[in-house]
Design a protein around this motif. Structure first.
Motif, PDB file in Angstrom:
ATOM      1  N   ARG A   1     -25.820 -15.738  15.771  1.00  0.00           N
ATOM      2  CA  ARG A   1     -26.644 -14.289  15.937  1.00  0.00           C
ATOM      3  C   ARG A   1     -28.176 -14.473  15.882  1.00  0.00           C
ATOM      4  O   ARG A   1     -28.722 -13.810  16.638  1.00  0.00           O
TER       5      ARG A   1
ATOM      6  N   GLU B   1     -38.456  -5.214  25.579  1.00  0.00           N
ATOM      7  CA  GLU B   1     -37.919  -4.808  24.018  1.00  0.00           C
ATOM      8  C   GLU B   1     -38.402  -6.058  23.244  1.00  0.00           C
ATOM      9  O   GLU B   1     -37.695  -6.976  22.666  1.00  0.00           O
TER      10      GLU B   1
ATOM     11  N   SER C   1     -39.035  -5.662  20.194  1.00  0.00           N
ATOM     12  CA  SER C   1     -39.017  -5.410  18.649  1.00  0.00           C
ATOM     13  C   SER C   1     -37.651  -6.111  18.229  1.00  0.00           C
ATOM     14  O   SER C   1     -36.572  -6.317  18.875  1.00  0.00           O
TER      15      SER C   1
ATOM     16  N   THR D   1     -36.210  -5.698  15.459  1.00  0.00           N
ATOM     17  CA  THR D   1     -35.065  -4.810  14.928  1.00  0.00           C
ATOM     18  C   THR D   1     -34.126  -4.277  16.146  1.00  0.00           C
ATOM     19  O   THR D   1     -32.902  -4.361  16.112  1.00  0.00           O
ATOM     20  N   LYS D   2     -34.683  -3.936  17.257  1.00  0.00           N
ATOM     21  CA  LYS D   2     -33.894  -3.755  18.429  1.00  0.00           C
ATOM     22  C   LYS D   2     -33.104  -4.931  18.828  1.00  0.00           C
ATOM     23  O   LYS D   2     -31.635  -4.714  19.226  1.00  0.00           O
ATOM     24  N   CYS D   3     -33.730  -6.042  18.865  1.00  0.00           N
ATOM     25  CA  CYS D   3     -32.777  -7.353  19.153  1.00  0.00           C
ATOM     26  C   CYS D   3     -31.479  -7.441  18.038  1.00  0.00           C
ATOM     27  O   CYS D   3     -30.734  -7.845  18.601  1.00  0.00           O
ATOM     28  N   GLU D   4     -31.869  -7.218  16.907  1.00  0.00           N
ATOM     29  CA  GLU D   4     -30.866  -7.427  16.079  1.00  0.00           C
ATOM     30  C   GLU D   4     -29.804  -6.308  16.225  1.00  0.00           C
ATOM     31  O   GLU D   4     -28.533  -6.390  16.121  1.00  0.00           O
ATOM     32  N   GLU D   5     -30.181  -5.045  16.474  1.00  0.00           N
ATOM     33  CA  GLU D   5     -29.249  -3.945  16.841  1.00  0.00           C
ATOM     34  C   GLU D   5     -28.238  -4.344  18.179  1.00  0.00           C
ATOM     35  O   GLU D   5     -27.033  -4.235  18.076  1.00  0.00           O
ATOM     36  N   LEU D   6     -28.829  -5.103  19.158  1.00  0.00           N
ATOM     37  CA  LEU D   6     -28.296  -5.306  20.340  1.00  0.00           C
ATOM     38  C   LEU D   6     -27.466  -6.524  19.806  1.00  0.00           C
ATOM     39  O   LEU D   6     -26.132  -6.277  20.400  1.00  0.00           O
TER      40      LEU D   6
ATOM     41  N   ASP E   1     -25.693  -6.889  16.989  1.00  0.00           N
ATOM     42  CA  ASP E   1     -24.639  -6.376  16.271  1.00  0.00           C
ATOM     43  C   ASP E   1     -23.721  -5.535  17.167  1.00  0.00           C
ATOM     44  O   ASP E   1     -22.531  -5.667  16.794  1.00  0.00           O
ATOM     45  N   ALA E   2     -24.298  -5.144  18.125  1.00  0.00           N
ATOM     46  CA  ALA E   2     -23.541  -4.241  19.119  1.00  0.00           C
ATOM     47  C   ALA E   2     -22.568  -5.143  19.936  1.00  0.00           C
ATOM     48  O   ALA E   2     -21.392  -4.959  20.198  1.00  0.00           O
TER      49      ALA E   2
ATOM     50  N   THR F   1     -19.923  -6.771  17.432  1.00  0.00           N
ATOM     51  CA  THR F   1     -18.718  -5.711  17.446  1.00  0.00           C
ATOM     52  C   THR F   1     -17.905  -5.421  18.581  1.00  0.00           C
ATOM     53  O   THR F   1     -16.699  -5.271  18.424  1.00  0.00           O
TER      54      THR F   1
END
Length: 87
Positions: free
Chosen positions: A4, A18, A20, A22-27, A29-30, A33
Motif C-alpha cells: 500500500r 494529483e 495530494s 490523501t487522494k493517493c491513499e483513497e486511490l 484503498d479503492a 477493495t
C-alpha cells in the motif's frame, strides 16, 4: 514498506495532477477493495463449482456439498470475519 505504501508513493510520483497524499491513499484503498472483491468472486465461483462436483448421490456427498455451499453463501454475503480485526 508495505504494498500500500509503495502504491501511494508510486501514485504521488506518477500522477503530477494529483499531488495530494490523501487522494493517493483513497486511490490505494479503492484499488485494494476492488482486488479483494475480484478475489472473493473467484473463490465463491470455485466453492460453488466444488459443491456441484460432490453431487447428491449419497448422504455423505450431500453433507459435503451443503457445507461447501454454505461457505460460498457466507462469503458472498460478507459474513466472513477478518481474522486481523478480531485478534
Amino acid at each position: 514498506m508495505s504494498a500500500r505504501e509503495s502504491l501511494i508513493g508510486f501514485a504521488l510520483a506518477a500522477l503530477p495532477n494529483e499531488p495530494s497524499f490523501t487522494k493517493c491513499e483513497e486511490l490505494a484503498d479503492a484499488f485494494r477493495t476492488e482486488v479483494i472483491a475480484e478475489r472473493d468472486a473467484q473463490i465463491i465461483a470455485w466453492l460453488e463449482k466444488k459443491a456441484r462436483e460432490y453431487g447428491d448421490n449419497n448422504r455423505e456427498n450431500r453433507a459435503k456439498a451443503e457445507a461447501v455451499g454454505r461457505m460460498a453463501d457466507k462469503l458472498s454475503r460478507g459474513a466472513v470475519r477478518d481474522t486481523e480485526a478480531t485478534s
